[in-house]
Design a protein around this motif. Structure first.
Motif, mmCIF file in Angstrom:
data_model
loop_
_atom_site.group_PDB
_atom_site.id
_atom_site.type_symbol
_atom_site.label_atom_id
_atom_site.label_comp_id
_atom_site.label_asym_id
_atom_site.label_seq_id
_atom_site.Cartn_x
_atom_site.Cartn_y
_atom_site.Cartn_z
ATOM 1 N N ALA A 23 0.831 -1.203 0.065
ATOM 2 C CA ALA A 23 -0.159 -0.143 0.072
ATOM 3 C C ALA A 23 0.874 1.301 -0.071
ATOM 4 O O ALA A 23 0.363 2.368 -0.406
ATOM 5 N N PHE A 34 -3.082 0.386 4.820
ATOM 6 C CA PHE A 34 -3.767 -0.432 5.679
ATOM 7 C C PHE A 34 -3.459 0.088 7.074
ATOM 8 O O PHE A 34 -4.493 -0.027 8.067
ATOM 9 N N ARG A 35 -2.178 0.354 7.369
ATOM 10 C CA ARG A 35 -2.088 0.495 8.967
ATOM 11 C C ARG A 35 -2.165 2.285 9.238
ATOM 12 O O ARG A 35 -1.829 2.563 10.441
ATOM 13 N N TYR A 67 -15.757 -1.097 0.093
ATOM 14 C CA TYR A 67 -15.018 -0.981 -0.725
ATOM 15 C C TYR A 67 -15.854 0.037 -1.762
ATOM 16 O O TYR A 67 -14.852 0.313 -2.688
ATOM 17 N N ARG A 70 -13.681 3.164 -1.508
ATOM 18 C CA ARG A 70 -12.317 2.704 -1.848
ATOM 19 C C ARG A 70 -12.490 3.066 -3.311
ATOM 20 O O ARG A 70 -11.496 3.564 -4.066
ATOM 21 N N GLY A 162 -7.531 -15.486 5.715
ATOM 22 C CA GLY A 162 -8.028 -16.574 5.628
ATOM 23 C C GLY A 162 -8.408 -17.234 4.298
ATOM 24 O O GLY A 162 -8.825 -18.419 4.040
ATOM 25 N N THR A 188 5.674 -1.960 1.685
ATOM 26 C CA THR A 188 4.725 -3.063 2.437
ATOM 27 C C THR A 188 5.423 -3.192 3.703
ATOM 28 O O THR A 188 6.620 -3.405 4.042
ATOM 29 N N SER A 189 4.409 -3.302 4.712
ATOM 30 C CA SER A 189 4.779 -3.707 6.274
ATOM 31 C C SER A 189 5.338 -4.951 6.213
ATOM 32 O O SER A 189 5.977 -5.259 7.401
ATOM 33 N N GLN A 193 1.203 -12.699 5.232
ATOM 34 C CA GLN A 193 1.443 -13.929 4.443
ATOM 35 C C GLN A 193 0.540 -14.281 3.466
ATOM 36 O O GLN A 193 -0.514 -13.968 3.608
ATOM 37 N N ASN A 213 11.228 1.691 2.058
ATOM 38 C CA ASN A 213 10.045 1.959 2.911
ATOM 39 C C ASN A 213 10.519 3.236 3.728
ATOM 40 O O ASN A 213 11.680 3.770 3.893
HETATM 41 C C1 BJW Z 1 5.693 3.887 2.452
HETATM 42 C C2 BJW Z 1 5.283 5.124 2.046
HETATM 43 C C3 BJW Z 1 5.603 5.679 1.052
HETATM 44 C C4 BJW Z 1 3.873 4.209 3.732
HETATM 45 N N1 BJW Z 1 6.968 5.258 0.607
HETATM 46 N N2 BJW Z 1 6.985 3.279 1.921
HETATM 47 C C5 BJW Z 1 0.920 -16.768 10.703
HETATM 48 C C6 BJW Z 1 1.700 -17.412 9.767
HETATM 49 C C7 BJW Z 1 1.540 -17.315 8.294
HETATM 50 C C8 BJW Z 1 0.262 -16.903 7.972
HETATM 51 C C9 BJW Z 1 -0.656 -16.419 8.825
HETATM 52 C C10 BJW Z 1 -0.345 -16.372 10.191
HETATM 53 N N3 BJW Z 1 -1.403 -15.892 10.909
HETATM 54 C C11 BJW Z 1 -2.460 -15.818 10.012
HETATM 55 C C12 BJW Z 1 -2.023 -15.988 8.719
HETATM 56 C C13 BJW Z 1 -2.751 -15.900 7.699
HETATM 57 C C14 BJW Z 1 -3.132 -14.373 7.051
HETATM 58 C C15 BJW Z 1 -1.899 -13.432 7.802
HETATM 59 O O1 BJW Z 1 -0.722 -13.323 7.096
HETATM 60 N N4 BJW Z 1 -2.226 -12.819 8.845
HETATM 61 C C16 BJW Z 1 -1.265 -11.787 9.248
HETATM 62 C C17 BJW Z 1 -1.890 -10.378 9.664
HETATM 63 C C18 BJW Z 1 -0.382 -12.525 10.375
HETATM 64 N N5 BJW Z 1 -2.682 -14.569 5.811
HETATM 65 C C19 BJW Z 1 -4.035 -14.859 5.118
HETATM 66 O O2 BJW Z 1 -4.905 -14.918 5.549
HETATM 67 C C20 BJW Z 1 -3.695 -14.634 3.588
HETATM 68 N N6 BJW Z 1 -4.292 -16.125 2.879
HETATM 69 C C21 BJW Z 1 -3.766 -17.256 3.463
HETATM 70 O O3 BJW Z 1 -2.844 -17.360 4.025
HETATM 71 O O4 BJW Z 1 -4.498 -18.410 2.948
HETATM 72 C C22 BJW Z 1 -4.223 -19.560 3.396
HETATM 73 C C23 BJW Z 1 -4.983 -20.602 2.699
HETATM 74 C C24 BJW Z 1 -4.781 -21.819 2.090
HETATM 75 C C25 BJW Z 1 -5.683 -22.449 1.433
HETATM 76 C C26 BJW Z 1 -6.967 -22.334 1.825
HETATM 77 C C27 BJW Z 1 -7.355 -21.398 2.646
HETATM 78 C C28 BJW Z 1 -6.421 -20.431 3.254
HETATM 79 C C29 BJW Z 1 -4.685 -13.689 2.904
HETATM 80 C C30 BJW Z 1 -4.141 -12.477 2.955
HETATM 81 C C31 BJW Z 1 -5.165 -11.320 2.389
HETATM 82 C C32 BJW Z 1 -4.613 -10.076 2.921
HETATM 83 N N7 BJW Z 1 -5.671 -9.234 2.372
HETATM 84 C C33 BJW Z 1 -5.568 -7.738 2.530
HETATM 85 C C34 BJW Z 1 -6.825 -7.132 2.066
HETATM 86 C C35 BJW Z 1 -6.951 -7.166 0.412
HETATM 87 C C36 BJW Z 1 -8.016 -6.494 -0.237
HETATM 88 C C37 BJW Z 1 -8.051 -5.005 0.192
HETATM 89 O O5 BJW Z 1 -7.445 -4.364 -0.414
HETATM 90 O O6 BJW Z 1 -8.958 -4.608 0.789
HETATM 91 O O7 BJW Z 1 -4.531 -7.288 1.631
HETATM 92 S S1 BJW Z 1 -5.325 -7.176 4.149
HETATM 93 C C38 BJW Z 1 -4.118 -5.975 3.835
HETATM 94 O O8 BJW Z 1 -2.823 -6.137 4.179
HETATM 95 C C39 BJW Z 1 -4.147 -5.900 2.028
HETATM 96 C C40 BJW Z 1 -2.929 -5.568 2.006
HETATM 97 O O9 BJW Z 1 -2.502 -6.036 0.654
HETATM 98 C C41 BJW Z 1 -1.898 -6.513 2.846
HETATM 99 C C42 BJW Z 1 -0.379 -6.054 3.167
HETATM 100 O O10 BJW Z 1 -0.446 -4.806 3.492
HETATM 101 P P1 BJW Z 1 0.811 -3.638 3.053
HETATM 102 O O11 BJW Z 1 0.413 -3.628 1.514
HETATM 103 O O12 BJW Z 1 1.940 -3.867 3.749
HETATM 104 O O13 BJW Z 1 0.147 -2.247 3.834
HETATM 105 P P2 BJW Z 1 0.325 -1.522 5.082
HETATM 106 O O14 BJW Z 1 -0.244 -0.521 5.374
HETATM 107 O O15 BJW Z 1 0.557 -2.922 6.221
HETATM 108 O O16 BJW Z 1 1.881 -0.926 5.020
HETATM 109 C C43 BJW Z 1 2.115 0.135 4.238
HETATM 110 C C44 BJW Z 1 3.739 0.336 4.389
HETATM 111 O O17 BJW Z 1 4.132 1.362 3.396
HETATM 112 C C45 BJW Z 1 4.283 0.716 5.698
HETATM 113 O O18 BJW Z 1 5.351 -0.147 6.089
HETATM 114 C C46 BJW Z 1 4.668 2.220 5.596
HETATM 115 O O19 BJW Z 1 5.949 2.313 6.521
HETATM 116 C C47 BJW Z 1 5.186 2.064 4.046
HETATM 117 N N8 BJW Z 1 4.854 3.402 3.580
HETATM 118 N N9 BJW Z 1 3.888 5.454 2.887
HETATM 119 C C48 BJW Z 1 7.414 3.931 0.942
HETATM 120 N N10 BJW Z 1 5.386 6.946 0.402
#
Ligand code: BJW
Ligand code: ZN
Length: 250
Positions: A23, A34-35, A67, A70, A162, A188-189, A193, A213
């Motif tokens: 994001a 997201f954060r 949604y 957004r 999930g 990305t944070s 996963q 980042n």
């Molecule tokens: C800048 C900046 C600038 C700001 N320049 N930088 C333990 C181990 C392994 C897995 C898991 C676990 N516990 C739970 C899980 C599973 C779970 C998971 O990972 N949970 C964690 C929270 C622990 N994962 C899942 O459930 C995934 N599926 C899965 O594992 O399936 C298994 C399965 C198999 C078979 C059958 C069934 C299941 C799915 C994950 C889906 C995530 N979905 C979302 C929503 C998408 C739709 C939407 O957009 O609404 O995805 S949640 C949200 O997080 C979104 C993002 O893509 C994702 C990542 O966030 P992102 O992009 O990193 O954003 P931020 O906000 O977190 O960070 C922004 C960063 O930018 C920051 O660091 C800033 O500093 C930086 N920044 N401005 C440079 N200008």
């Protein structure tokens, strides 16, 4: 920014480069991460609490409206210099893969071609039961729009917590990460996963890992290069520093 000379030379020699974005890369296009705390109507909700099948089951209209809101914001958003720099990199490197967790479509709009969207696209809508894609739907009724095929609720074609990621996109992302010479993790944070595992997979296979980042993340300690700053500033500067006029594009 002064870049480490080893990074410049790795990139000039690189045949295969992969970049994972989150994001943060779209933050300079005016889209919230997201954060980040949300504004106005949505200030009381945490985005990560809305992006789940449980949230949709509990209050489908709330999730649908979030949604829809957004989607409206994304409609007027445009790629920023970070998106364009990644598209430029694709034209400079023999094999470049752009792996994104974003659902906003801004990488393609900036000209990136080989794009793997791990978490789907907010522009697509499908039935939550039969899976059929909807071409049109209304956003102004009191209810979530219904599927023309089976009458059940429509939902955005994005990946919620999930849920499994689209298999072909994930397979392509894993492959690109495992064969690349240089791997970028941008805005990305690194906590969701399986995307968060990709830079580690790349590193284990011998790639140089570059993180861009605003702040350190769980990846930072393992990254070979940490470029702290805005991706919309750091990436164009890096592209200019690596591929100046003596290194014509392909
Ligand atoms: C800048 C900046 C600038 C700001 N320049 N930088 C333990 C181990 C392994 C897995 C898991 C676990 N516990 C739970 C899980 C599973 C779970 C998971 O990972 N949970 C964690 C929270 C622990 N994962 C899942 O459930 C995934 N599926 C899965 O594992 O399936 C298994 C399965 C198999 C078979 C059958 C069934 C299941 C799915 C994950 C889906 C995530 N979905 C979302 C929503 C998408 C739709 C939407 O957009 O609404 O995805 S949640 C949200 O997080 C979104 C993002 O893509 C994702 C990542 O966030 P992102 O992009 O990193 O954003 P931020 O906000 O977190 O960070 C922004 C960063 O930018 C920051 O660091 C800033 O500093 C930086 N920044 N401005 C440079 N200008
Ligand atoms: Zn249906």
């Amino acid at each position: 920014m002064i870049f480490p000379p080893e990074l410049i030379s790795f990139l000039r020699k690189a045949e295969r480069v992969a970049a994972l974005t989150g994001a943060g890369v779209s933050q300079e296009s005016g889209l919230r991460t997201f954060r980040d705390s949300q504004s106005g109507l949505w200030a009381q909700y945490k985005p990560t609490d809305l992006a789940s099948p449980e949230a949709f089951a509990r209050d489908p209209k709330l999730v649908w409206d979030w949604y829809a809101w957004r989607r409206e914001a994304i409609k007027s958003a445009r790629p920023n210099p970070g998106h364009y720099a990644l598209a430029e990199m694709e034209s400079r490197v023999a094999e470049f893969s752009l792996i994104t967790q974003n659902v906003d479509g801004l990488h393609r709009m900036a000209g990136s071609k080989r794009v793997h969207e791990l978490h789907g696209s907010i522009q697509r809508v499908r039935c939550s039961v039969c899976g059929r894609y909807a071409e049109t739907w209304g956003d102004d009724s009191d209810q979530v729009p219904a599927c023309e095929n089976c009458g059940e609720m429509l939902r955005p074609d994005v990946v919620w917590f999930g849920e499994p990621l689209p298999r072909s996109e994930l397979e392509a992302a894993v492959k690109a990460s495992c064969v690349c010479d240089v791997f970028f993790s941008v805005g990305t944070s690194g906590i969701v996963q399986p995307a968060a595992a990709l830079p580690f997979a790349a590193k284990n296979k011998g790639a140089a890992v570059v993180e861009v980042n605003l702040e350190p993340t769980p990846l930072t300690e393992k990254a070979d290069f940490f470029l702290q700053g805005k991706s919309g500033e750091v990436l164009p500067e890096l592209v200019n520093a690596v591929w100046d006029s003596t290194h014509p594009s392909r």
